[in-house]
Write a protein that holds these residues in place. Structure first.
Motif, PDB file in Angstrom:
ATOM      1  N   GLU A 259     -10.749   2.267  -1.747  1.00 54.60           N
ATOM      2  CA  GLU A 259     -10.593   3.919  -1.394  1.00 54.60           C
ATOM      3  C   GLU A 259      -9.529   3.953  -1.185  1.00 54.60           C
ATOM      4  OE1 GLU A 259     -13.575   4.097   1.675  1.00 54.60           O
ATOM      5  OE2 GLU A 259     -14.800   3.034   0.891  1.00 54.60           O
ATOM      6  N   GLY A 260      -8.173   3.921  -1.254  1.00 61.67           N
ATOM      7  CA  GLY A 260      -6.500   4.434  -0.699  1.00 61.67           C
ATOM      8  C   GLY A 260      -6.862   4.989  -1.993  1.00 61.67           C
ATOM      9  N   PRO A 261      -5.197   5.284  -2.311  1.00 60.71           N
ATOM     10  CA  PRO A 261      -4.555   6.601  -3.222  1.00 60.71           C
ATOM     11  C   PRO A 261      -3.940   4.937  -4.106  1.00 60.71           C
ATOM     12  CG  PRO A 261      -3.234   6.574  -1.836  1.00 60.71           C
ATOM     13  CD  PRO A 261      -4.854   5.936  -1.073  1.00 60.71           C
ATOM     14  N   HIS A 262      -3.659   5.153  -5.859  1.00 61.20           N
ATOM     15  CA  HIS A 262      -3.043   4.589  -6.054  1.00 61.20           C
ATOM     16  C   HIS A 262      -1.281   4.802  -5.991  1.00 61.20           C
ATOM     17  CE1 HIS A 262      -1.344   7.339  -9.013  1.00 61.20           C
ATOM     18  NE2 HIS A 262      -2.574   8.194  -9.881  1.00 61.20           N
ATOM     19  N   LEU A 263      -0.477   3.793  -6.165  1.00 62.57           N
ATOM     20  CA  LEU A 263       0.656   4.068  -5.417  1.00 62.57           C
ATOM     21  C   LEU A 263       1.593   4.650  -6.043  1.00 62.57           C
ATOM     22  CD1 LEU A 263       3.316   1.925  -4.373  1.00 62.57           C
ATOM     23  CD2 LEU A 263       4.137   1.245  -6.730  1.00 62.57           C
TER      24      LEU A 263
END
Length: 623
Positions: A208-212
């Motif tokens: 669920e986190g952001p991409h790099l």
């Protein structure tokens, strides 16, 4: 005209990629550049050709080759040097350092980390956390980087398994608890195929986190150095003509403007800034990171390496401090050995007086030790020959960092981060004596001197030194003889013959010799003293022009044939270890003050040669 509602541009993000070898650091950077359309058509064509020749990805483009520019790196498939790449997105500009993963190149990795704001630590999802992961994470922490991305790469090779990702992330979080990171962002990626690099991957719906790239574009890492206390290391004294004297350098932290009170940190001399001069002319003020020239109101002594600061918030000034040290030399650290310390624009002799502990990078345990080897990290006490101005590295990365330089080879031996000054014995001050060393020397009608006889065992040092002292005594000179064998029966009887003990042996003798010259004596020292660095240390301890290095030069074959004490025979038979000339090197002087060829002349003739030099140099009067 419509109002511009775009957010203000974030400052350039300086980041590095690190981790164990073959974790995909170069591939990740290459993928980022490719997906931002920052590779020209001719570069892409060349990359496709190189991928067929050197690549490791079959028919696919090997993006690592875009960064691994050295031929040796391409042939071995590893990164050796630090490669820097620059790119920008609509949200931010980036400077990326791709650092080596192999243990022997840890020093290169530390170089890349020294100016970074954020670290991307890569982990191979198949292998999990490795020793290099721990080592690089600890060094990243030591070097003041407070934001980390844990890029768990090659997630495609574990079938995008969520449990594998969670387990590696949890293990790293536990390890990193004492390292003081302000943010840790675990992200599952596939650098080869671009999953979660610059766009969310459909193959990790559980993440669920952001991409790099999204994370890198938005993270706030800037600490406004303009708000820190003013520090201005002087790099150059600019005096183009008699009517102008300015001090040029780059402001390390804080701000300055015309009219500000200023103080030289080391001397405490006060003045006032009259002009702040930039490349574009006079400026009202300047801040951290700006290169300027400062003109001041008073003619006070300021030299390259001095630090200018505001009087109400000064750095610490001391000649002893504790620091974390990353050892970067093939030659081990020898406590007591004289190195050159470069801190800011100042260079001064320095020595590690005590290795308090080594760091186990796997567990962060503190281990006992007497030395540091290549890539090891330790916590040390250091002493310099003159007080230096510094801040703890945690407070100011510019004024708290230093390097140690090997005095013989000029290679960088270590990188250091100052933890704090050593305020031991603050109630002990130098006593002002009524009788000076010059007065003692005048009473003896001679100049004090340290005559340092060095050479292989059996070269004739002690024989010649004894004859020199006898002639001096006959002339009424006041002398003291310090012989290598004799001091090991008393002052240095606790020392052995390892490299560490040999360094300490010479350091102690050097201190005694300096005290004896304070008494006005001519001190004759007969020691093998095999290392140039230790002889340089003794020279530094002596007053200017009072140290004479006397090289008693005899070939190894000659001293083995002489072997007056039978030591070479025993050493060659393996009965004596660490014997100079057999299993420990002797570093011949490169610029000795006097060279005595003991294989060609008699001891009496060589002693007379020394007496003649002492007369010519004014240490004793001619008869």
């Amino acid at each position: 005209m419509a109002e511009d509602l775009r957010p203000a541009a974030l400052p350039t993000l300086r980041l590095l990629t690190c981790g164990s070898v073959d974790d995909g650091k170069s591939t990740l950077i290459g993928r980022l550049l490719f997906e931002q359309q920052l590779i020209f058509d001719d570069q892409l064509s060349a990359l496709k050709r190189d991928s067929k020749k050197h690549g490791t990805t079959g028919e696919d483009i090997d993006f690592a080759l875009l960064v691994d520019g050295l031929e040796a790196e391409r042939e071995q498939g590893i990164t050796i040097d630090v490669a820097y790449r620059y790119f920008a997105t609509p949200a931010r500009s980036f400077v990326v350092a791709d650092t080596p993963g192999h243990e022997q190149y840890t020093r290169n990795m530390a170089t890349g980390a020294s100016n970074a704001d954020l670290a991307v630590i890569l982990v191979d999802a198949r292998k999990g956390l490795l020793t290099q992961t721990f080592r690089h994470s600890y060094i990243v922490s030591l070097l003041g980087i407070r934001h980390v991305v844990l890029a768990i790469n090659k997630i495609d090779l574990v079938d995008f398994d969520e449990s594998t990702f969670r387990a590696i992330a949890a293990s790293f979080m536990e390890f990193a608890k004492p390292l003081g990171f302000r943010s840790i962002a675990p992200i599952p990626i596939s650098a080869r195929f671009g999953d979660n690099v610059s766009a969310r991957s459909e193959r990790t719906p559980w993440f669920e986190g952001p991409h790099l790239l999204h994370h890198l574009e938005r993270i706030q890492v800037d600490e406004d150095r303009r708000l820190a206390p003013f520090r201005f290391p002087v790099q150059w004294v600019n005096r183009p003509h008699l009517d102008f004297r300015g001090f040029a350098g780059t402001i390390a932290s804080g701000q300055v403007k015309a009219g500000d009170d200023i103080v030289v940190a080391s001397s405490g001399r006060l003045s006032k800034v009259t002009r702040v001069i930039s490349a574009d002319g006079d400026a009202e003020e300047a801040g951290a990171g700006e290169a300027v020239t400062l003109a001041i109101a008073d003619e006070i002594d300021i030299a390259r390496g001095d630090v200018l600061t505001h009087p109400d918030n000064r750095p610490e000034v001391a000649d002893q401090f504790a620091a974390h040290v990353i050892w970067m030399s093939e030659e081990p650290l020898l406590p007591g050995r004289s190195y050159l310390m470069k801190i800011g624009a100042k260079t001064t002799p320095a020595a590690v007086t005590e290795l308090r502990h080594r760091i186990d990078v796997n567990t962060l345990d503190k281990l006992a030790g007497k030395t540091l080897s290549l890539n090891e990290v330790g916590f040390c006490n250091l002493a310099t020959t003159m007080p230096i101005a510094f801040d703890p590295y945690a407070d100011n990365r510019e004024t708290g960092a230093f390097i140690l330089i090997d005095r013989s080879t000029n290679e960088t031996a270590a990188a250091g981060m100052i933890a704090h000054g050593l305020r031991r014995a603050t109630n002990v001050h130098r006593q002002d004596l009524s009788v000076s060393r010059e007065a003692r020397a005048r009473l003896k009608h001679q100049r004090p001197a340290v005559l340092w006889f060095t050479g292989l065992s059996g070269a004739g040092k002690s024989v010649i030194a004894n004859l020199v002292e006898a002639q001096l005594h006959a002339r009424g000179a006041h002398t003291l003889m310090l012989d290598g064998d004799n001091v090991r029966h008393g002052l240095n009887k606790d020392l052995g013959f390892t490299a560490v003990d040999r360094v300490e042996n010479i350091r102690r003798v050097g201190e005694v010799a300096r005290l004896m010259t304070d008494a006005g004596l001519i001190v004759l020292c007969s020691f093998i003293s095999p290392f140039r660095a230790e002889r340089a240390l003794v020279r530094d301890l002596a007053a200017p022009s009072e140290f004479l290095e006397i090289f008693v030069d005899a070939p190894l074959a000659t001293v083995i044939a002489r072997d007056p004490k039978g030591l070479y025979k025993r050493a060659l038979a393996g009965e004596i270890k660490n014997f100079t000339g057999v299993d420990q090197p002797y570093e011949s002087p490169e610029n000795a003050d006097i060279v005595l060829k003991s294989a060609l002349e008699t001891p009496d003739a060589l002693a007379s040669q020394v007496i003649g030099e002492l007369e010519a140099r004014g240490f004793i009067t001619r008869l």
